[in-house]
Design a protein around this motif. Sequence first.
Motif, PDB file in Angstrom:
ATOM      1  N   VAL B  41       0.836  -1.199   0.000  1.00 24.56           N
ATOM      2  CA  VAL B  41       0.000   0.000   0.000  1.00 24.56           C
ATOM      3  C   VAL B  41       0.869   1.247   0.000  1.00 24.56           C
ATOM      4  CG1 VAL B  41      -1.675   1.303   1.340  1.00 24.56           C
ATOM      5  CG2 VAL B  41      -1.862  -1.166   1.225  1.00 24.56           C
ATOM      6  N   CYS B  42       0.569   2.165  -0.910  1.00 26.98           N
ATOM      7  CA  CYS B  42       1.221   3.463  -0.870  1.00 26.98           C
ATOM      8  C   CYS B  42       0.200   4.466  -0.351  1.00 26.98           C
ATOM      9  CB  CYS B  42       1.640   3.894  -2.267  1.00 26.98           C
ATOM     10  SG  CYS B  42       2.838   2.797  -2.964  1.00 26.98           S
ATOM     11  N   LEU B  43       0.596   5.217   0.633  1.00 26.70           N
ATOM     12  CA  LEU B  43      -0.346   6.171   1.220  1.00 26.70           C
ATOM     13  C   LEU B  43      -0.001   7.586   0.785  1.00 26.70           C
ATOM     14  CD1 LEU B  43      -0.577   4.936   4.908  1.00 26.70           C
ATOM     15  CD2 LEU B  43      -2.205   4.541   3.090  1.00 26.70           C
ATOM     16  N   LYS B  44      -0.985   8.258   0.229  1.00 23.27           N
ATOM     17  CA  LYS B  44      -0.813   9.685  -0.035  1.00 23.27           C
ATOM     18  C   LYS B  44      -1.456  10.416   1.132  1.00 23.27           C
ATOM     19  CE  LYS B  44      -0.417  10.881  -4.849  1.00 23.27           C
ATOM     20  NZ  LYS B  44      -1.111  11.505  -5.981  1.00 23.27           N
ATOM     21  N   LEU B  45      -0.654  11.049   1.924  1.00 23.76           N
ATOM     22  CA  LEU B  45      -1.199  11.609   3.157  1.00 23.76           C
ATOM     23  C   LEU B  45      -1.388  13.121   3.096  1.00 23.76           C
ATOM     24  CD1 LEU B  45       0.824   9.492   5.694  1.00 23.76           C
ATOM     25  CD2 LEU B  45      -1.563   9.241   5.135  1.00 23.76           C
ATOM     26  N   GLY B  46      -0.963  13.727   1.996  1.00 23.63           N
ATOM     27  CA  GLY B  46      -1.152  15.167   1.871  1.00 23.63           C
ATOM     28  C   GLY B  46      -0.430  15.918   2.973  1.00 23.63           C
ATOM     29  N   ALA B  67      -1.572  -6.687   4.713  1.00 24.40           N
ATOM     30  CA  ALA B  67      -0.995  -5.832   3.688  1.00 24.40           C
ATOM     31  C   ALA B  67       0.240  -5.145   4.289  1.00 24.40           C
ATOM     32  CB  ALA B  67      -2.012  -4.800   3.237  1.00 24.40           C
ATOM     33  N   SER B  68       0.958  -4.400   3.477  1.00 23.41           N
ATOM     34  CA  SER B  68       2.101  -3.694   4.048  1.00 23.41           C
ATOM     35  C   SER B  68       2.239  -2.320   3.405  1.00 23.41           C
ATOM     36  CB  SER B  68       3.377  -4.511   3.813  1.00 23.41           C
ATOM     37  OG  SER B  68       3.554  -4.697   2.428  1.00 23.41           O
ATOM     38  N   ILE B  69       2.889  -1.416   4.121  1.00 19.48           N
ATOM     39  CA  ILE B  69       3.104  -0.085   3.565  1.00 19.48           C
ATOM     40  C   ILE B  69       4.347  -0.126   2.682  1.00 19.48           C
ATOM     41  CG2 ILE B  69       3.660   2.318   4.076  1.00 19.48           C
ATOM     42  CD1 ILE B  69       2.122   2.203   6.550  1.00 19.48           C
ATOM     43  N   ALA B  70       4.194   0.262   1.441  1.00 23.40           N
ATOM     44  CA  ALA B  70       5.347   0.315   0.551  1.00 23.40           C
ATOM     45  C   ALA B  70       6.060   1.649   0.738  1.00 23.40           C
ATOM     46  CB  ALA B  70       4.920   0.125  -0.884  1.00 23.40           C
ATOM     47  N   LEU B  71       5.313   2.704   0.604  1.00 20.83           N
ATOM     48  CA  LEU B  71       5.884   4.020   0.843  1.00 20.83           C
ATOM     49  C   LEU B  71       4.780   5.019   1.121  1.00 20.83           C
ATOM     50  CD1 LEU B  71       5.509   5.759  -2.105  1.00 20.83           C
ATOM     51  CD2 LEU B  71       7.182   4.078  -2.762  1.00 20.83           C
ATOM     52  N   ILE B  72       5.169   6.136   1.666  1.00 17.46           N
ATOM     53  CA  ILE B  72       4.166   7.168   1.877  1.00 17.46           C
ATOM     54  C   ILE B  72       4.599   8.465   1.219  1.00 17.46           C
ATOM     55  CG2 ILE B  72       3.280   6.187   4.029  1.00 17.46           C
ATOM     56  CD1 ILE B  72       4.761   8.362   5.522  1.00 17.46           C
ATOM     57  N   ASP B  73       3.604   9.213   0.827  1.00 14.14           N
ATOM     58  CA  ASP B  73       3.844  10.497   0.184  1.00 14.14           C
ATOM     59  C   ASP B  73       3.201  11.560   1.060  1.00 14.14           C
ATOM     60  OD1 ASP B  73       4.054  12.686  -1.376  1.00 14.14           O
ATOM     61  OD2 ASP B  73       2.942  11.885  -3.091  1.00 14.14           O
ATOM     62  N   THR B  74       4.026  12.465   1.546  1.00 13.29           N
ATOM     63  CA  THR B  74       3.455  13.471   2.428  1.00 13.29           C
ATOM     64  C   THR B  74       4.175  14.795   2.264  1.00 13.29           C
ATOM     65  OG1 THR B  74       3.055  14.090   4.719  1.00 13.29           O
ATOM     66  CG2 THR B  74       4.935  12.670   4.321  1.00 13.29           C
ATOM     67  N   SER B  75       3.444  15.853   2.512  1.00 17.07           N
ATOM     68  CA  SER B  75       4.092  17.157   2.458  1.00 17.07           C
ATOM     69  C   SER B  75       4.362  17.677   3.867  1.00 17.07           C
ATOM     70  CB  SER B  75       3.198  18.136   1.682  1.00 17.07           C
ATOM     71  OG  SER B  75       1.961  18.260   2.349  1.00 17.07           O
ATOM     72  N   SER B  76       3.936  16.909   4.859  1.00 19.03           N
ATOM     73  CA  SER B  76       4.113  17.348   6.237  1.00 19.03           C
ATOM     74  C   SER B  76       5.482  16.936   6.763  1.00 19.03           C
ATOM     75  CB  SER B  76       3.015  16.753   7.112  1.00 19.03           C
ATOM     76  OG  SER B  76       3.458  16.623   8.435  1.00 19.03           O
ATOM     77  N   GLU B  77       6.174  17.893   7.349  1.00 19.77           N
ATOM     78  CA  GLU B  77       7.515  17.606   7.873  1.00 19.77           C
ATOM     79  C   GLU B  77       7.428  16.625   9.046  1.00 19.77           C
ATOM     80  OE1 GLU B  77      10.471  18.363   6.665  1.00 19.77           O
ATOM     81  OE2 GLU B  77       9.461  19.340   4.976  1.00 19.77           O
ATOM     82  N   GLN B  78       6.389  16.821   9.828  1.00 22.79           N
ATOM     83  CA  GLN B  78       6.253  15.958  11.009  1.00 22.79           C
ATOM     84  C   GLN B  78       6.022  14.507  10.600  1.00 22.79           C
ATOM     85  OE1 GLN B  78       3.013  16.878  13.670  1.00 22.79           O
ATOM     86  NE2 GLN B  78       3.795  15.535  15.243  1.00 22.79           N
ATOM     87  N   THR B  79       5.141  14.317   9.622  1.00 23.69           N
ATOM     88  CA  THR B  79       4.871  12.969   9.152  1.00 23.69           C
ATOM     89  C   THR B  79       6.129  12.349   8.560  1.00 23.69           C
ATOM     90  OG1 THR B  79       2.676  13.775   8.620  1.00 23.69           O
ATOM     91  CG2 THR B  79       3.271  11.610   7.783  1.00 23.69           C
ATOM     92  N   LYS B  80       6.876  13.181   7.824  1.00 27.17           N
ATOM     93  CA  LYS B  80       8.116  12.687   7.225  1.00 27.17           C
ATOM     94  C   LYS B  80       9.054  12.182   8.301  1.00 27.17           C
ATOM     95  CE  LYS B  80       8.532  15.111   2.875  1.00 27.17           C
ATOM     96  NZ  LYS B  80       8.933  16.347   2.248  1.00 27.17           N
ATOM     97  N   ALA B  81       9.207  12.986   9.339  1.00 28.09           N
ATOM     98  CA  ALA B  81      10.108  12.615  10.423  1.00 28.09           C
ATOM     99  C   ALA B  81       9.626  11.335  11.095  1.00 28.09           C
ATOM    100  CB  ALA B  81      10.182  13.755  11.443  1.00 28.09           C
ATOM    101  N   SER B  82       8.308  11.252  11.316  1.00 24.46           N
ATOM    102  CA  SER B  82       7.735  10.061  11.944  1.00 24.46           C
ATOM    103  C   SER B  82       8.024   8.829  11.097  1.00 24.46           C
ATOM    104  CB  SER B  82       6.226  10.194  12.095  1.00 24.46           C
ATOM    105  OG  SER B  82       5.892  11.394  12.713  1.00 24.46           O
TER     106      SER B  82
END
Lengths: 270, 324
Positions: B41-46, B67-82
């Motif tokens: 699963v790829c998550l677009k988290l905005g 299922a598993s997370i393949a990658l995430i797409d985010t514009s949030s710095e906090q989410t990126k760090a997490s």
Amino acid sequence: MTGRVIVITSGKGGVGKTTTSANIGTALAKDGYKVVLIDTDLGLRNLDLLLGLENRIVYTIVDVIEERCKLKQALVKDKKNPNLSLLAAAQTRDKTAVNAEQLREICDTLKEENDFVLVDCPAGIEQGFQNAVAGASEAIVVTTPEMSAIRDADRIIGLLESKEEIKSYKLLLNRVRPSLIKSNEMMSVDDVVEILSCPLIGIIPEDTGIITSTNKGEPIVNDENALAGKAYRNVALRILGEEVPFLDLDEPKGFMAKIKNAFAKLKAKV
Amino acid sequence: MEKGFVENGFIIDLSSAMNTTQLVFELSSIMEHPDVKGKRVCLKLGSTDLKQSQLLSIKALIDSMDASIALIDTSSEQTKASAESLGIVVSEISANATPTIVGKAEESIKEEPVEVKEEDKTIEVVADMKIPTAPVETAEGVEDVYEEESTQELSEIIPAEHFDNDFESLAANEGLLKAEETSKYILLDTGDVLPQGVEENSANTETLPTLYLNQTLRSGQTVNYDGNILIIGDAHPGSEIVASGDITVWGILGGIAHAGSQGNVTAKVRALKLNAIQLRIAGLYARRNDTLNVPYVQKTNEFTPEEAQIEDGKIVIYKKLRRD
């Protein structure tokens, strides 16, 4: 009208206090008496489940005591019998939310408008027990024919005797298995009565129907055919002062029954 | 893995979710679909900010659906760090790919077999919050196709115009289905249950703060919060959840749930499995129907997310029906 307040207690847990409360209450209500059941097992309430009333509870005894509602609002009417109502315990609080004086007040108010107020006591001899017996003038001590339950019942009877308010107490022997008594593997009814030297009010046979009735939320006294149901109906009659002989719990007689029994024993041995 | 490609998986676009509650609820309704099993699963988290613990729970939940997370797409710095601290790959998912397929119903797949079966190599599921009806769908055989050609650019694979028209009609036809009002919950005649001085209101619950709990709520436990409550886990019978806003349970709700406890009549209760012994919204209290046969053990593959809200002075339950 001044009703009778009866506490149902045991000391030990799991001997059938709640089942007894639900069934005696239902039986008395069926006989046309106005009955209120009070669950005092705060935080571990079960009486509502046995009566199938869990989904109707909005206010509990703690709400009444903390004056968030009137006593009348907190009484949950039974599904079938309008004579029977339940004052539920709070599931999200503990025994310290209530004290003996408050419970006595509630019992006193309730007995003015009801024939019977049955108080389902929690296990143990601490605050919960002290609260439950506070408003009662009679007690039914539930026990099973096991040494541990009898020891605890003995302790409870001692405590009840020291209470001035409790005018009388009776013993109810639960989960009796005649076949085990016959083979000397279980204490007989006479043995238990002798050990505890306490008048008997009922003998309830072990009945697998209790399990289904508990899960369904339907007291077994409503089942005309169940032996345990009949035994509970007799207890209710004795509470009302009638003289009812104890049920003959011996193994069924008659040719077919004997054959059935023989098979059952054979099976047990194998 | 190169940027923008997903092998044997989905892109789930949650970027339109406005808060964590919405995000989780949308994700839950998507993940509930059986075809998700075993997928990446790829998550677009905005721009949604997710704490490490929140992201971890989302990961755990996706894992729990096999299922598993393949990658995430985010514009949030906090989410990126997490994500980085959890070892989840953060990458842009094909920036020029327009979100296209939005929950395709099987029926419409049958109507247009050519487009879907031959051209559809990757499916992007968009959880569009404005149209909360989007059911999750995958085309049959997608998995196989992925294995053969997994290196094509997303935007090339799905021509957007194929699906644009479908979307509106789909939303209209396949809308949230209203469960039968009378069958599941029965209003209790409780009289005036709102505390004195509390008046009915219809404040927007989306602006309220949200309490996030990652635990199983057991009998006797209560959660009381001035705002929304989100529970990742089950709420067992005997537990009590009281929120001035919405209540969302990602799991089985078996206890008592009181949404809009301060009189908010727009508050909602949602759960993957709505079995609450009592549902309370603002001043309306409803009990579960006695005839409802709740099994002792709930099977986790039988979830159909449900949402309860007040309509015309009644508590109405909306159900997302599965089409299988």
